[in-house]
Design an enzyme around this catalytic site. Structure first.
Site, PDB file in Angstrom:
ATOM      1  NE  ARG A  61      -4.371  -1.393   0.155  1.00 29.41           N
ATOM      2  CZ  ARG A  61      -5.285  -1.736   1.036  1.00 29.41           C
ATOM      3  NH1 ARG A  61      -5.689  -1.137   1.893  1.00 29.41           N
ATOM      4  NH2 ARG A  61      -6.182  -2.713   0.607  1.00 29.41           N
ATOM      5  NE  ARG A  73      -7.395   5.106   2.666  1.00 29.16           N
ATOM      6  CZ  ARG A  73      -8.244   4.044   3.211  1.00 29.16           C
ATOM      7  NH1 ARG A  73      -9.514   4.516   3.508  1.00 29.16           N
ATOM      8  NH2 ARG A  73      -7.874   2.803   3.578  1.00 29.16           N
ATOM      9  NE  ARG A 112     -10.247   7.140  -2.843  1.00 33.63           N
ATOM     10  CZ  ARG A 112     -11.506   7.337  -3.119  1.00 33.63           C
ATOM     11  NH1 ARG A 112     -11.650   8.047  -3.982  1.00 33.63           N
ATOM     12  NH2 ARG A 112     -12.347   6.445  -2.568  1.00 33.63           N
ATOM     13  CG  ASP A 117      -8.888  -3.082  -4.526  1.00 36.81           C
ATOM     14  OD1 ASP A 117      -8.335  -2.199  -3.509  1.00 36.81           O
ATOM     15  OD2 ASP A 117      -9.523  -3.904  -4.216  1.00 36.81           O
ATOM     16  CE1 TYR A 154     -13.359  -7.357   0.721  1.00 36.38           C
ATOM     17  CE2 TYR A 154     -11.550  -8.911   0.062  1.00 36.38           C
ATOM     18  CZ  TYR A 154     -12.235  -7.842   0.814  1.00 36.38           C
ATOM     19  OH  TYR A 154     -11.201  -7.112   1.829  1.00 36.38           O
TER      20      TYR A 154
HETATM   21  O1  CP3 Z   1       0.251  -1.556  -2.396  1.00 34.05           O
HETATM   22  C1  CP3 Z   1      -0.133  -0.693  -3.131  1.00 34.05           C
HETATM   23  O2  CP3 Z   1       0.578   0.423  -3.149  1.00 34.05           O
HETATM   24  C2  CP3 Z   1      -1.037  -0.916  -4.323  1.00 34.05           C
HETATM   25  C3  CP3 Z   1      -2.369  -0.959  -4.110  1.00 34.05           C
HETATM   26  C4  CP3 Z   1      -3.114  -1.716  -3.616  1.00 34.05           C
HETATM   27  C5  CP3 Z   1      -4.603  -1.287  -3.214  1.00 34.05           C
HETATM   28  N1  CP3 Z   1      -5.385  -2.494  -2.753  1.00 34.05           N
HETATM   29  C6  CP3 Z   1      -5.206   0.149  -3.283  1.00 34.05           C
HETATM   30  C7  CP3 Z   1      -6.176   0.404  -2.230  1.00 34.05           C
HETATM   31  C8  CP3 Z   1      -3.333  -3.099  -3.441  1.00 34.05           C
HETATM   32  C9  CP3 Z   1      -1.905  -4.055  -3.190  1.00 34.05           C
HETATM   33  C10 CP3 Z   1      -4.453  -3.387  -2.813  1.00 34.05           C
HETATM   34  C11 CP3 Z   1      -4.996  -4.857  -2.342  1.00 34.05           C
HETATM   35  C12 CP3 Z   1      -6.184  -5.181  -1.670  1.00 34.05           C
HETATM   36  N2  CP3 Z   1      -7.318  -4.538  -1.826  1.00 34.05           N
HETATM   37  C13 CP3 Z   1      -6.241  -6.429  -0.564  1.00 34.05           C
HETATM   38  C14 CP3 Z   1      -5.122  -7.272  -0.399  1.00 34.05           C
HETATM   39  C15 CP3 Z   1      -4.029  -6.646   0.515  1.00 34.05           C
HETATM   40  C16 CP3 Z   1      -4.457  -6.515   1.669  1.00 34.05           C
HETATM   41  O3  CP3 Z   1      -4.716  -5.237   2.075  1.00 34.05           O
HETATM   42  O4  CP3 Z   1      -4.506  -7.473   2.485  1.00 34.05           O
HETATM   43  C17 CP3 Z   1      -7.715  -6.127  -0.370  1.00 34.05           C
HETATM   44  C18 CP3 Z   1      -8.233  -7.241   0.717  1.00 34.05           C
HETATM   45  C19 CP3 Z   1      -8.157  -5.344  -1.014  1.00 34.05           C
HETATM   46  C20 CP3 Z   1      -9.698  -4.768  -1.046  1.00 34.05           C
HETATM   47  C21 CP3 Z   1      -9.746  -3.317  -0.388  1.00 34.05           C
HETATM   48  N3  CP3 Z   1      -9.543  -2.347  -0.959  1.00 34.05           N
HETATM   49  C22 CP3 Z   1     -10.071  -3.085   0.933  1.00 34.05           C
HETATM   50  C23 CP3 Z   1     -10.288  -3.953   2.235  1.00 34.05           C
HETATM   51  C24 CP3 Z   1     -10.087  -1.609   0.958  1.00 34.05           C
HETATM   52  C25 CP3 Z   1     -10.025  -0.509   2.077  1.00 34.05           C
HETATM   53  C26 CP3 Z   1     -11.205  -0.003   2.349  1.00 34.05           C
HETATM   54  C27 CP3 Z   1     -10.916   1.237   3.158  1.00 34.05           C
HETATM   55  O5  CP3 Z   1     -11.731   2.210   2.790  1.00 34.05           O
HETATM   56  O6  CP3 Z   1      -9.866   1.192   3.945  1.00 34.05           O
HETATM   57  C28 CP3 Z   1      -9.638  -1.128  -0.198  1.00 34.05           C
HETATM   58  C29 CP3 Z   1      -9.562   0.287  -0.873  1.00 34.05           C
HETATM   59  C30 CP3 Z   1      -8.093   0.722  -1.291  1.00 34.05           C
HETATM   60  N4  CP3 Z   1      -7.521  -0.158  -2.442  1.00 34.05           N
HETATM   61  C31 CP3 Z   1      -7.489   1.863  -1.112  1.00 34.05           C
HETATM   62  C32 CP3 Z   1      -6.044   1.581  -1.678  1.00 34.05           C
HETATM   63  C33 CP3 Z   1      -4.989   2.678  -1.558  1.00 34.05           C
HETATM   64  C34 CP3 Z   1      -7.890   2.731   0.016  1.00 34.05           C
HETATM   65  C35 CP3 Z   1      -9.105   3.314  -0.345  1.00 34.05           C
HETATM   66  C36 CP3 Z   1      -9.141   4.869  -0.918  1.00 34.05           C
HETATM   67  O7  CP3 Z   1      -7.911   5.489  -1.180  1.00 34.05           O
HETATM   68  O8  CP3 Z   1     -10.116   5.581  -0.678  1.00 34.05           O
END
Ligand code: CP3
Length: 349
Positions: A24, A28, A37, A74, A151
């Site tokens: 990640r 954020r 974003r 994602d 999911y």
């Molecule tokens: O690592 C990186 O920089 C690459 C980007 C990346 C994102 N998601 C961007 C993201 C990666 C590798 C993921 C993988 C991902 N997404 C996983 C597996 C990794 C882990 O965390 O175990 C999972 C389970 C997801 C599903 C998902 N997407 C969730 C649970 C969330 C969070 C929701 C929240 O609001 O907290 C996301 C959203 C997400 N994906 C964000 C980012 C940067 C944050 C949301 C935003 O910017 O508004």
């Protein structure tokens, strides 16, 4: 190729430091990420916007000089490409609509509609690769089949995976077909990312730790992950992240690790010890991890101490990529990340 790739394939003799990137890292905690974003009300639109995805992927490289970029996207782009509705509710996380029929999803996969839907991800990868220096790796990724299925079945995040486990138990035939379908979609997506310019990939089976019992974990997480690694490993090294299960995955006899040398790496969460995982793996398998992301929120002194201990504890022959045990959180201190990367890249191998 960059230092992360070299560490995994074992080209380490001439390397002065351990490579580092962060789960990640485009996220954020970075003000420049939040600025991009904020232009998108819909997170999935952001993921499918090649210019914006490229821009945020490059932000942490420009700021910190990580050894690898991970393509901003994602894991939930796959359910969406299979025809399921996916959206994000702020403060609640991802939401998914009803599961399409297996026939419809299989049709989408076989007809090429899935890869077609994901084409903007590949465009973003090619654009990002063109902007990166030759010695910075570009990592593609996707979710593990079990994690994606939780999911898809639960319709969002879940704390106990009750519905997915119930389906696996009561309707095995359906579940096995769904698993095979998602597995295939994952392989297609990873190979397409490599063809577009990613030079290694990571599979996030983040919720595999919620599967009860070793036999079930073997069947729904480890076996699919090794099958994916076998297929994808022909094209590029594959990092497997089964959160909370690194020791059990490393112990997996069916994996025949040494034959996968240079093609597969095992990511370790902060809840598992480096030594405990390493003990079960041959020297030709790299590990990755496992600094607690919470340390990024606190004082630099503790983060430095724990990172120093990890670096000091490994033999120079151990192939290891420094990373966090899970994703960096929005409240992490940017200054900690800066000092952390400098410290690791200055620490002699
Ligand atoms: O690592 C990186 O920089 C690459 C980007 C990346 C994102 N998601 C961007 C993201 C990666 C590798 C993921 C993988 C991902 N997404 C996983 C597996 C990794 C882990 O965390 O175990 C999972 C389970 C997801 C599903 C998902 N997407 C969730 C649970 C969330 C969070 C929701 C929240 O609001 O907290 C996301 C959203 C997400 N994906 C964000 C980012 C940067 C944050 C949301 C935003 O910017 O508004």
């Amino acid at each position: 190729m960059g230092a992360v790739f070299d560490e995994i394939v074992g080209d380490i003799e001439t390397k002065s430091h351990r490579p580092v990137w962060m789960m990640r890292q485009a996220g954020r905690y970075l003000p420049e990420y939040r600025a991009v974003r904020s232009k998108f009300s819909n997170f999935m639109d952001f993921c499918f916007h090649p210019q914006a995805a490229t821009e945020v992927t490059l932000q942490p490289i420009a700021r910190f000089g990580f050894d690898a970029a991970i393509m901003f996207s994602d894991i939930l782009v796959i359910p969406q490409a299979l025809g399921q509705k996916v959206w994000f509710v702020s403060g609640e996380g991802p939401k998914l609509g009803p599961l399409p029929s297996l026939d419809d999803m299989e049709k989408r996969l076989e007809s090429g509609a899935v890869i077609n839907h994901l084409s903007k991800v590949y465009t973003a990868i090619t654009m990002t690769r063109a902007e990166l220096k030759q010695n910075t790796d570009l990592i593609g990724f996707c979710g593990g089949p079990w994690t994606l299925i939780t999911y898809m079945i639960e319709g969002g995040s879940s704390s106990n995976y009750h519905q997915a486990l119930d389906l696996a138990d009561k309707n095995q035939q359906f579940f096995d077909r769904l698993m095979a379908l998602v597995e295939k979609a994952v392989v297609h997506h990873l190979v397409a990312q490599i063809k577009a310019g990613a030079n290694l990939v990571q599979v996030f089976d983040s919720w595999a730790g919620g599967i009860p019992g070793h036999k079930a974990r073997q069947r729904w997480s480890f076996d699919p992950l090794m099958k994916i690694a076998d297929e994808v490993g022909k094209f590029a090294p594959t990092v497997l992240f089964a959160k909370g299960l690194a020791i059990e995955l490393a112990q997996n006899k069916q994996a025949a690790w040494s034959q996968h040398g240079g093609k597969v790496a095992v990511a370790i969460g902060q809840d598992q010890g480096f030594d405990a995982v390493r003990r079960h793996l041959p020297d030709n398998i790299a590990t990755q991890g496992n600094i607690d992301p919470q340390l990024m929120v606190g004082d630099w002194s503790l983060l430095k101490q724990k990172t120093g201990k990890l670096l000091q504890g490994m033999a120079s022959k151990n192939r290891h990529v420094i990373n966090l045990g899970h994703g960096i959180t929005p409240n992490a201190k940017v200054d900690n990340v800066q000092r952390w990367v400098e410290y690791i890249q200055e620490y002699p191998r």
